[in-house]
Structures are given as C-alpha cells and as structure tokens.
Design an enzyme around this catalytic site. Structure first.
Site, PDB file in Angstrom:
ATOM      1  CD1 TRP A   1      -0.403  -1.574   3.152  1.00 62.25           C
ATOM      2  CD2 TRP A   1       0.625   0.398   3.327  1.00 62.25           C
ATOM      3  NE1 TRP A   1       0.356  -1.591   4.305  1.00 62.25           N
ATOM      4  CE2 TRP A   1       1.001  -0.389   4.433  1.00 62.25           C
ATOM      5  CE3 TRP A   1       1.149   1.688   3.218  1.00 62.25           C
ATOM      6  CZ2 TRP A   1       1.882   0.054   5.426  1.00 62.25           C
ATOM      7  CZ3 TRP A   1       2.032   2.142   4.204  1.00 62.25           C
ATOM      8  CH2 TRP A   1       2.379   1.323   5.287  1.00 62.25           C
ATOM      9  CG  ASN A   2       5.137   1.253   0.476  1.00 57.05           C
ATOM     10  OD1 ASN A   2       4.750   0.479  -0.404  1.00 57.05           O
ATOM     11  ND2 ASN A   2       6.386   1.278   0.884  1.00 57.05           N
TER      12      ASN A   2
ATOM     13  N   PRO B   1      -3.310  -5.412  -5.634  1.00 58.84           N
ATOM     14  CG  PRO B   1      -5.018  -3.818  -5.711  1.00 58.84           C
ATOM     15  CD  PRO B   1      -4.596  -5.143  -6.288  1.00 58.84           C
ATOM     16  CB  ALA B   2      -2.209  -3.338  -0.001  1.00 59.50           C
TER      17      ALA B   2
ATOM     18  N   GLY C   1       6.775  -6.436  -0.839  1.00 58.89           N
ATOM     19  CA  GLY C   1       6.066  -6.520   0.433  1.00 58.89           C
ATOM     20  C   GLY C   1       7.057  -6.754   1.556  1.00 58.89           C
ATOM     21  CB  SER C   2       6.521  -7.358   5.108  1.00 61.70           C
ATOM     22  OG  SER C   2       5.662  -8.478   5.079  1.00 61.70           O
TER      23      SER C   2
ATOM     24  CD  GLU D   1      12.830  -5.383  -5.588  1.00 66.49           C
ATOM     25  OE1 GLU D   1      13.393  -4.900  -4.576  1.00 66.49           O
ATOM     26  OE2 GLU D   1      13.385  -5.503  -6.686  1.00 66.49           O
ATOM     27  CG  LEU D   2      11.163  -9.580   0.337  1.00 62.67           C
ATOM     28  CD1 LEU D   2      11.614 -10.878   0.969  1.00 62.67           C
ATOM     29  CD2 LEU D   2       9.684  -9.615  -0.001  1.00 62.67           C
TER      30      LEU D   2
ATOM     31  CB  CYS E   1      11.107  -0.521   0.509  1.00 60.82           C
ATOM     32  SG  CYS E   1      11.296   0.187  -1.131  1.00 60.82           S
TER      33      CYS E   1
ATOM     34  CD  GLU F   1      10.573  -2.423   6.427  1.00 61.96           C
ATOM     35  OE1 GLU F   1       9.804  -3.393   6.463  1.00 61.96           O
ATOM     36  OE2 GLU F   1      10.903  -1.844   5.370  1.00 61.96           O
TER      37      GLU F   1
HETATM   38  P1  NAD Z   1       2.701  -6.863   3.048  1.00 58.64           P
HETATM   39  O1  NAD Z   1       3.816  -7.835   2.897  1.00 58.64           O
HETATM   40  O2  NAD Z   1       1.790  -7.016   4.186  1.00 58.64           O
HETATM   41  O3  NAD Z   1       1.761  -6.880   1.754  1.00 58.64           O
HETATM   42  C1  NAD Z   1       2.279  -6.730   0.453  1.00 58.64           C
HETATM   43  C2  NAD Z   1       1.313  -7.369  -0.531  1.00 58.64           C
HETATM   44  O4  NAD Z   1       1.343  -8.791  -0.351  1.00 58.64           O
HETATM   45  C3  NAD Z   1      -0.151  -6.959  -0.335  1.00 58.64           C
HETATM   46  O5  NAD Z   1      -0.781  -6.885  -1.591  1.00 58.64           O
HETATM   47  C4  NAD Z   1      -0.700  -8.102   0.492  1.00 58.64           C
HETATM   48  O6  NAD Z   1      -2.099  -8.242   0.381  1.00 58.64           O
HETATM   49  C5  NAD Z   1       0.018  -9.285  -0.120  1.00 58.64           C
HETATM   50  N1  NAD Z   1       0.134 -10.463   0.734  1.00 58.64           N
HETATM   51  C6  NAD Z   1       0.141 -10.548   2.079  1.00 58.64           C
HETATM   52  N2  NAD Z   1       0.299 -11.819   2.464  1.00 58.64           N
HETATM   53  C7  NAD Z   1       0.405 -12.580   1.348  1.00 58.64           C
HETATM   54  C8  NAD Z   1       0.609 -13.954   1.090  1.00 58.64           C
HETATM   55  N3  NAD Z   1       0.722 -14.845   2.079  1.00 58.64           N
HETATM   56  N4  NAD Z   1       0.701 -14.362  -0.192  1.00 58.64           N
HETATM   57  C9  NAD Z   1       0.609 -13.472  -1.203  1.00 58.64           C
HETATM   58  N5  NAD Z   1       0.416 -12.138  -1.032  1.00 58.64           N
HETATM   59  C10 NAD Z   1       0.316 -11.695   0.239  1.00 58.64           C
HETATM   60  O7  NAD Z   1       3.377  -5.430   3.009  1.00 58.64           O
HETATM   61  P2  NAD Z   1       2.714  -4.014   3.276  1.00 58.64           P
HETATM   62  O8  NAD Z   1       2.516  -3.891   4.744  1.00 58.64           O
HETATM   63  O9  NAD Z   1       1.569  -3.820   2.340  1.00 58.64           O
HETATM   64  O10 NAD Z   1       3.905  -3.060   2.799  1.00 58.64           O
HETATM   65  C11 NAD Z   1       4.985  -2.725   3.585  1.00 58.64           C
HETATM   66  C12 NAD Z   1       6.192  -3.645   3.338  1.00 58.64           C
HETATM   67  O11 NAD Z   1       6.573  -3.629   1.961  1.00 58.64           O
HETATM   68  C13 NAD Z   1       7.414  -3.187   4.089  1.00 58.64           C
HETATM   69  O12 NAD Z   1       8.091  -4.276   4.660  1.00 58.64           O
HETATM   70  C14 NAD Z   1       8.272  -2.535   3.009  1.00 58.64           C
HETATM   71  O13 NAD Z   1       9.639  -2.472   3.287  1.00 58.64           O
HETATM   72  C15 NAD Z   1       7.992  -3.419   1.870  1.00 58.64           C
HETATM   73  N6  NAD Z   1       8.357  -2.740   0.627  1.00 58.64           N
HETATM   74  C16 NAD Z   1       9.454  -3.175  -0.076  1.00 58.64           C
HETATM   75  C17 NAD Z   1       9.868  -2.510  -1.228  1.00 58.64           C
HETATM   76  C18 NAD Z   1      11.054  -2.973  -2.034  1.00 58.64           C
HETATM   77  O14 NAD Z   1      11.168  -2.571  -3.186  1.00 58.64           O
HETATM   78  N7  NAD Z   1      11.942  -3.770  -1.496  1.00 58.64           N
HETATM   79  C19 NAD Z   1       9.137  -1.390  -1.674  1.00 58.64           C
HETATM   80  C20 NAD Z   1       8.032  -0.966  -0.924  1.00 58.64           C
HETATM   81  C21 NAD Z   1       7.646  -1.653   0.224  1.00 58.64           C
END
Ligand code: NAD
Length: 464
Positions: free
Chosen positions: A135-136, A160-161, A212-213, A234-235, A268, A368
C-alpha cells in the site's frame, strides 16, 4: 457473469469511506486467470516494437492526462500528501515510457558457437504474471512490474493491498482504454487478507513479482514451490545513511529529512538508521531536528501538508513500540515521536521523530521501522559506520555522505546492500537495477534486468 460484491476502502486520515472495490473470491480469481491465459497467449505473438511499446506509450500519455484524478485517488486511499501522489503518478508514466524504449532488448540474439552451425538465443514471455504490491507506493511499484511484464509479452494480474486498491484499479482501466486487449491486464482485489495467498498459489500463474514485507516474501516463496513459479521478492529494508566528518552537513540534513520523512517514513528505501561522525553529530542532528519540526502535518489533500497519517493504526503501533523499546534502553528523544492533534482527522498521525544515543541492541536497529522516526548513532570512523550498517538482517539500500569520493566509493563497495547512493537522496532510477540482498529479497526490478526477469531464454542451434 456472476455479480461481484464490493468492499469499502477508507481514507486513513479521517476513517471515512472513500469508495468501494470488487471483493473477489477464489472463483472470481479463477475467472481472471482463465481470461489472462488466452489473452497472454495472443499477446505473446505480437511485436514488441510495433505493438507492445506503442501500448505502453499510449498508457503513459493517459496516466499524464488523468494525473490529477489518479493523484487524488492515491492520497484519499493511502494518506500521502497530494504533492507526493502527483510525483508518484509522474513516475508511473515515466516508467511506462522508459520500458517502451527497451523493446529492442527482446530481439533474438545470434551467438557464435563451435562447429558448422549457427545459434540463437530467444527471449520468450514467462506466462501469466501476478504483480503483488503493497500500500505504500501502489502505482510506482505496479509500474515497475506491469510495464516490463507487458512489454515482454505476458498477461498481468495486479494484486494491490486490500486497503489501497483504487489507484491500481484506475491504472488498469486506463491501460484498457489505451488499447490493452480484454483480459491482458486486470486488477484482482479483495479485502480478505488470505486472498494474496490464493493468488500466489494459483496454478494458472507462472511468475510472481512481489513487493512486500519479509514475512510475506517467505510465504510467497513457499506458495511458489509447488508449481516452481518464477519469483522476484522486493522485501523490507533498514537502510543506513553514513555521514563522514567531511560531509556537506546542510545537504546531508536535507537528504536525511527527505529520506526518513517522505511518505511519513513508509518507504522501503527510506533512511532508517543514521550513522554520523562524532565531529559533526550535533550540527547534523540540530539541522535535521529543525527540518523535522517545520514539516506541516495534516490531511494529504490540505495545501502545504508534508506529513500525512500512517496508513494503518497498526503501523503506528509498531513504530511506537520501537520508540518505547529504544527509550527503555537509554535512547533520548531529540524531537517528535508523539501523536499530534490534527483537526478533523482521527487518523494514525505521528510527529516526525529523531532518537539519539540509540544502543545497537535496540529493536529499531534490527527491525524495519516503517514510520517517521530516525535513530542516530555516533561513530568514530567510516569503517566503524560500515561495520554497524552491515549489522542488519536487511540489505536493500544505503547512502554515504563524504566529500572524499574515493572513500565514499570504497564504502559503497563494502556495504552489503543492493544499492548505494553517494551524496544524494535515495531514488529508484528507472535505468538502474533495484533490489535487495539478505532478508531484503532477491531479483531485480528497474532497468533491462527488470525487463529480462519477465522473459525466459531459449537456445536454438541450426546447421549453417
Ligand atoms: P505486506 O507484505 O503485508 O503486503 C504486500 C502485498 O502482499 C499486499 O498486496 C498483500 O495483500 C500481499 N500479501 C500478504 N500476504 C500474502 C501472502 N501470504 N501471499 C501473497 N500475497 C500476500 O506489506 P505491506 O505492509 O503492504 O507493505 C509494507 C512492506 O513492503 C514493508 O516491509 C516494506 O519495506 C515493503 N516494501 C518493499 C519494497 C522494495 O522494493 N523492497 C518497496 C516498498 C515496500
């Protein structure tokens, strides 16, 4: 076609409903994948230069034409200041234009091999791709997946989120209006937290591109194992900024404030740990404090606001936990970290904060911190700073500030991260590969590397 229910999406600043998004279930996802398969098949036979690049360019034009509307939608659902949302839409369009210019990289490559034969290396599409985004930065993080995946000849589902689907839905509508054939690019949305796992494990999807995370990255990697899906992850990150004693303090302070407080710290590649030479620490911290205290806090749509709410109360709770832990261990609050009153807005606001005297074992140095709080650590040499910066489970980005460019470059080589910026604010250039090491994931987005990650090579030999 079955009627799809819809769920409410809320403004993080006020908690009011903004709009509704399709609430898809497993059957709706199956239908989306079933449509994507043949659409991708037909698209894979089109010409990258003659058919696919023009679609990307038309989409970029549409994003620019609709920039105001897209940016407002993004601010409403995500919380970021409108100026930042406009920048994000600009980056979305720029990334589509950039990839349109790389179609030539998909041409067959002739290679010399031994014997009386010729050889070709073909770059073929990987198949139906899922772009799973947080979502960021919903638009830019979609762009760096959707544009190269389409150019490479794949169908794409964008997930998307749950709390920020609206701008992605609009992006997909604009792609369709720009000429994307039916089924080729679709948004798949749900408020169910388990929906992402359905996408990640769907047998009709061949390639997963997740931002994502780190825990989500692990779950997605497990889900990908059964079908051996191709993956990029990309975490999370905990980027260090290292400031040597000979750095330009005013410029470094500006970069630290942007690096830590942009998007209320929810990035991130945000600057999440600051290591400063003892000789300039007071001057630098004072300059960052001054900048932090000047940032107007409020609803992202209010003119001049620079700090919006955190996207979710749980994000603020985590940041506050990290602050409390650091303070318990002896850190001092130089400014902020408290909850401001924002008239008419009950969202999860947090005043930009700076912590000094933060011990290495504090959680904020290892986990983080996804919010506007910067822990500062004093060092006596750049070598000590590098060692401490590398003492992290993450390895996404890092920045080095010094007027000695040779020293800064050698520090960049020693930092265990996927990217290092010297004397500048972190920024994901379209041309340069971006991605992490260690718990920040693997695979690269942006640049030719990003495009080629949505292809598979095939070798062919022919008699001469
Ligand atoms: P999140 O991991 O909770 O969610 C990311 C996406 O994954 C969402 O669309 C979510 O619905 C989906 N998701 C969640 N669980 C899943 C699963 N088990 N299987 C498949 N999809 C799933 O992350 P967030 O809270 O939305 O975003 C913040 C995180 O994203 C932070 O850790 C940040 O550092 C990271 N991030 C990384 C980068 C990068 O380029 N490395 C860029 C931006 C954000």
């Amino acid at each position: 076609m079955a009627e799809i229910a819809r769920y409410a999406v809320f403004d993080p600043a006020t908690g009011e409903e903004v709009s509704r998004a399709p609430l898809m279930d497993a059957a709706a996802l199956d239908r989306a994948v079933d449509a994507a398969g043949p659409a991708g098949e037909a698209w894979s036979k089109t010409d990258p230069e003659g058919d696919r690049a023009p679609l990307l360019r038309r989409a970029a034009t549409a994003f620019r034409t609709e920039a105001d509307d897209l940016a407002r939608t993004l601010t409403f659902e995500q919380g970021k200041p409108l100026s930042e949302a406009r920048t994000e839409v600009g980056r979305l369009a720029a990334t589509f234009d950039y990839y349109a210019g790389l179609a030539h990289l998909l041409e067959d490559e002739a290679r010399e091999i031994a014997g009386n034969r010729r050889a070709l290396v073909l770059k073929r599409p990987v198949g139906v791709t899922a772009a799973i985004v947080p979502w960021n930065f919903p638009l830019t993080l979609s762009a760096i997946k959707v544009a190269p995946a389409l150019l490479a000849g794949n169908a794409v589902l964008v997930k998307p989120a749950p709390t920020a689907p609206l701008s992605v839905i609009r992006m997909v509508e604009l792609l369709v209006a720009a000429g994307a054939p039916a089924g080729l690019v679709q948004a798949v949305t749900s408020e169910d937290p388990a929906f992402g796992a359905l996408v990640a494990s769907h047998p009709g999807i061949a390639r997963l591109a997740l931002t994502g995370s780190t825990p989500t990255g692990r779950a997605v990697m497990r889900a990908a194992a059964d079908d051996l899906k191709l993956l990029s992850l990309e975490l999370g990150g905990s980027d260090a900024m290292i400031v040597a004693g000979d750095a330009d303090v005013a410029a470094a302070a500006r970069a630290a404030a942007i690096g830590r407080f942009y998007n209320a710290g929810q990035a991130c590649l945000a600057t999440k740990r600051l290591f400063v030479d003892r000789g300039i620490v007071s001057e630098l911290v004072d300059a960052i404090v001054e900048r932090a205290e000047r940032l107007p806090i409020g609803h992202g749509l209010t003119e001049g606001v620079r700090i919006g709410p955190l996207h979710l109360p749980a994000v603020r709770d985590h940041v506050e936990e990290l602050v409390a832990d650091a303070v318990d261990r002896g850190a001092k609050v130089a400014t902020g970290t408290d909850r401001p009153e924002v008239s008419g807005c009950g969202g999860a606001f947090l005043r930009p904060g700076i912590l000094v005297d933060v011990p290495a074992e504090a959680r904020i140095m290892q986990e983080e911190c996804f919010g506007p709080v910067l822990p500062v650590t004093v060092v006596d040499s750049i070598h000590e700073a590098i060692e401490r910066a590398n003492d992290s489970p993450f390895g996404l980005g890092s920045t080095v500030w010094s007027s000695d460019l040779a020293l800064a470059e050698s520090a960049a080589r020693a930092l265990d991260t996927g990217y290092t910026w010297i004397n500048e604010t972190p920024f994901g250039f379209d041309e340069l590969p971006f991605g992490g090491v260690k718990q920040s994931g693997f695979g690269r987005e942006h640049g030719p590397e990003g495009l080629l990650s949505f292809t598979v090579t095939k070798s062919v030999t022919l008699p001469r």
